[in-house]
Design an enzyme around this catalytic site. Sequence first.
Site, PDB file in Angstrom:
ATOM      1  N   ARG A 186     -10.019   2.214   6.678  1.00 46.00           N
ATOM      2  CA  ARG A 186      -9.610   1.429   5.508  1.00 46.00           C
ATOM      3  C   ARG A 186     -10.680   1.396   4.427  1.00 46.00           C
ATOM      4  NH1 ARG A 186      -4.975  -1.443   7.000  1.00 46.00           N
ATOM      5  NH2 ARG A 186      -4.897  -2.248   9.122  1.00 46.00           N
ATOM      6  N   ASP A 243       0.834  -1.202   0.000  1.00 49.44           N
ATOM      7  CA  ASP A 243       0.000   0.000   0.000  1.00 49.44           C
ATOM      8  C   ASP A 243       0.870   1.255   0.000  1.00 49.44           C
ATOM      9  OD1 ASP A 243       0.940  -0.594   2.538  1.00 49.44           O
ATOM     10  OD2 ASP A 243      -0.937  -0.165   3.577  1.00 49.44           O
ATOM     11  N   ASP A 279      -5.037   2.589   7.258  1.00 44.79           N
ATOM     12  CA  ASP A 279      -5.791   2.802   8.491  1.00 44.79           C
ATOM     13  C   ASP A 279      -5.102   3.749   9.456  1.00 44.79           C
ATOM     14  OD1 ASP A 279      -3.697   0.825   9.138  1.00 44.79           O
ATOM     15  OD2 ASP A 279      -4.682   0.769  11.085  1.00 44.79           O
ATOM     16  N   ASP A 329       6.960   3.808   3.331  1.00 49.39           N
ATOM     17  CA  ASP A 329       7.185   4.973   4.184  1.00 49.39           C
ATOM     18  C   ASP A 329       8.692   5.076   4.436  1.00 49.39           C
ATOM     19  OD1 ASP A 329       6.381   7.092   5.890  1.00 49.39           O
ATOM     20  OD2 ASP A 329       6.332   5.772   7.611  1.00 49.39           O
ATOM     21  N   PHE A 333       0.316  11.986   7.158  1.00 48.74           N
ATOM     22  CA  PHE A 333      -0.326  10.731   7.535  1.00 48.74           C
ATOM     23  C   PHE A 333      -1.619  10.556   6.745  1.00 48.74           C
ATOM     24  CE2 PHE A 333      -2.881   7.822  10.044  1.00 48.74           C
ATOM     25  CZ  PHE A 333      -1.985   6.759  10.120  1.00 48.74           C
TER      26      PHE A 333
END
Length: 177
Positions: A167, A102, A161, A105, A154
Site C-alpha cells: 500500500r 480506490d 494491497d 473491479d 492485479f
Amino acid sequence: MIVNVHDKKFETYISDAKIEEAVTRISNQIDQDYAGKRPLFLVVLNGSFLFAADLFRKLHVEAEICFIKLASYQGMKSSGKVTTAIGLDNPVKDRDVILVEDIIDTGKTLFEFIPELKERQPASLRIASLLVKPDALKYDVKADYIGFSVPNDFLIGYGLDYDGLGRNFGEILKLMP
Ligand code: IMP
Ligand code: MG
C-alpha cells in the site's frame, strides 16, 4: 521499478507523476461541479486512503470527509448478504455525497452498498474511483470521476494491497507474468 511482495514480482504501471496529474484533474472537476456546495466525501477504507488524502488536499471547495469500512455479512433477509458501513456517523440526509473508492473491479462492493446509502436520502450521490477495470465489471456501477481505466491485471501500490502489503508505494504496479 520492480519489487517483490510476498511471493510475487510487480513492475511499475502508473508513475507517481501520472497519478498526481489524474488526482489534480479530478479535484479540479469536483471544484467546478460543486461550486457553492459543501460535499461530504465518504471514503471507503482501506485502499482509498492515499487517493482520498491527495484528492482532498487539492480541493478548494468547502468539503467534509468521513472514513467508512464496508462489512458484508449474512443477514436475516432472504437476499442473504447485507452490507453495512462502519464509521458512517455523519448524517447523509440532504448532503451532496461523493463516495471515494480506490478501484472498481467487479463492482460488487458498491452495488451492494449504494442502495443502503440511498435509503439515507442524500441530496445527490456521485462516485470517484481512482481506477476502474471495465473488463472485470459484473454489476451495474458507474463512476462519475475516474482516474484511470485499466485492464484486468492485479495491481498494488498507492493504497492497493496484495495480502496486506504494497500500500505504501507512491506508484501503481502490476503483477508480472
Ligand atoms: P469489487 O467489489 O469487485 O468492485 O472490488 C473492489 C475491491 O476489491 C477494491 O476496493 C479492492 O479492495 C479490491 N481489489 C480489486 N482489484 C484489485 C487489485 O487489482 N489490486 C488490489 N485490490 C483490488
Ligand atoms: Mg477498496
